[in-house]
Design an enzyme around this catalytic site. Structure first.
Site, PDB file in Angstrom:
ATOM      1  N   CYS A 150      -1.519  -4.670   7.767  1.00  6.02           N
ATOM      2  CA  CYS A 150      -1.146  -3.354   8.298  1.00  6.02           C
ATOM      3  C   CYS A 150      -0.355  -3.504   9.600  1.00  6.02           C
ATOM      4  O   CYS A 150       0.492  -2.667   9.910  1.00  6.02           O
ATOM      5  CB  CYS A 150      -2.377  -2.512   8.553  1.00  6.02           C
ATOM      6  SG  CYS A 150      -3.507  -2.449   7.164  1.00  6.02           S
ATOM      7  N   CYS A 165       0.815  -1.223   0.000  1.00  2.77           N
ATOM      8  CA  CYS A 165       0.000   0.000   0.000  1.00  2.77           C
ATOM      9  C   CYS A 165       0.845   1.268   0.000  1.00  2.77           C
ATOM     10  O   CYS A 165       0.309   2.356  -0.170  1.00  2.77           O
ATOM     11  CB  CYS A 165      -0.926   0.023   1.210  1.00  2.77           C
ATOM     12  SG  CYS A 165      -0.033   0.064   2.759  1.00  2.77           S
ATOM     13  N   CYS A 196      -2.709   3.972   7.174  1.00  2.00           N
ATOM     14  CA  CYS A 196      -4.135   3.817   7.447  1.00  2.00           C
ATOM     15  C   CYS A 196      -4.391   3.771   8.959  1.00  2.00           C
ATOM     16  O   CYS A 196      -3.463   3.723   9.767  1.00  2.00           O
ATOM     17  CB  CYS A 196      -4.635   2.530   6.800  1.00  2.00           C
ATOM     18  SG  CYS A 196      -3.997   1.069   7.618  1.00  2.00           S
ATOM     19  N   ASP A 220       2.396   2.565   2.580  1.00  2.00           N
ATOM     20  CA  ASP A 220       2.428   3.240   3.873  1.00  2.00           C
ATOM     21  C   ASP A 220       3.789   3.051   4.547  1.00  2.00           C
ATOM     22  O   ASP A 220       4.472   2.054   4.323  1.00  2.00           O
ATOM     23  CB  ASP A 220       1.311   2.705   4.777  1.00  2.00           C
ATOM     24  CG  ASP A 220      -0.065   3.134   4.275  1.00  2.00           C
ATOM     25  OD1 ASP A 220      -0.119   4.005   3.408  1.00  2.00           O
ATOM     26  OD2 ASP A 220      -1.059   2.584   4.761  1.00  2.00           O
TER      27      ASP A 220
HETATM   28 FE1  FES Z   1      -1.287   0.435   4.381  1.00  2.00          FE
HETATM   29 FE2  FES Z   1      -2.852  -0.394   6.292  1.00  2.00          FE
HETATM   30  S1  FES Z   1      -3.422   0.023   4.242  1.00  2.00           S
HETATM   31  S2  FES Z   1      -0.716  -0.137   6.358  1.00  2.00           S
END
Ligand code: FES
Length: 122
Positions: free
Chosen positions: A102, A33, A58, A35
């Site tokens: 995540c 994702c 998120c 992140d």
């Molecule tokens: Fe990226 Fe949760 S969607 S860490």
């Protein structure tokens, strides 16, 4: 969908920020994702005295970041290395199955910060 503990740590995250004189810093990214989580440690006499985090991610990533800082403070670095992503998710009373990935950031970032501390202080 989310437990009360996840919502609590998401809406009121603990230990957000940076430590100016940190002696261990770890950063990991979630390839799926994009992140990113960064963890700062202040270690003294083998004990984690302070932990702060910055997470661009998120809600589940923020909640697991917050929880991992609370779990790590006061532990020896050996004890903190034993903390698993699964243990962090369990401490939040679980995450939805599609959000388990995540939680992979939290303990991994902590472990990276400990590795950095050991590399810099050995
Ligand atoms: Fe990226 Fe949760 S969607 S860490």
């Amino acid at each position: 969908m989310y437990t009360d503990k996840v919502m609590d740590h998401f809406t009121n995250p603990r230990n957000v920020g940076a430590i100016d004189d940190a002696n261990g810093v770890g950063e990991v990214g979630n390839a799926s994702c994009g992140d990113i989580m960064k963890i700062y440690l202040k270690v003294k006499d083998n004990i984690i005295k302070d932990v702060k985090f910055k997470t661009f991610g998120c809600g589940a990533a923020i909640a697991t970041s917050s929880m991992v800082t609370e779990m790590a403070i006061g532990k020896t670095i050996e004890e903190a290395l034993e903390l698993s992503n699964q243990a962090v998710a369990e401490a939040l009373d679980g995450l939805p199955a599609q959000k388990m990935h995540c939680s992979n950031l939290a303990a991994d970032a902590l472990h990276e910060a400990i590795k950095n501390y050991r590399d810099e202080n050995s």
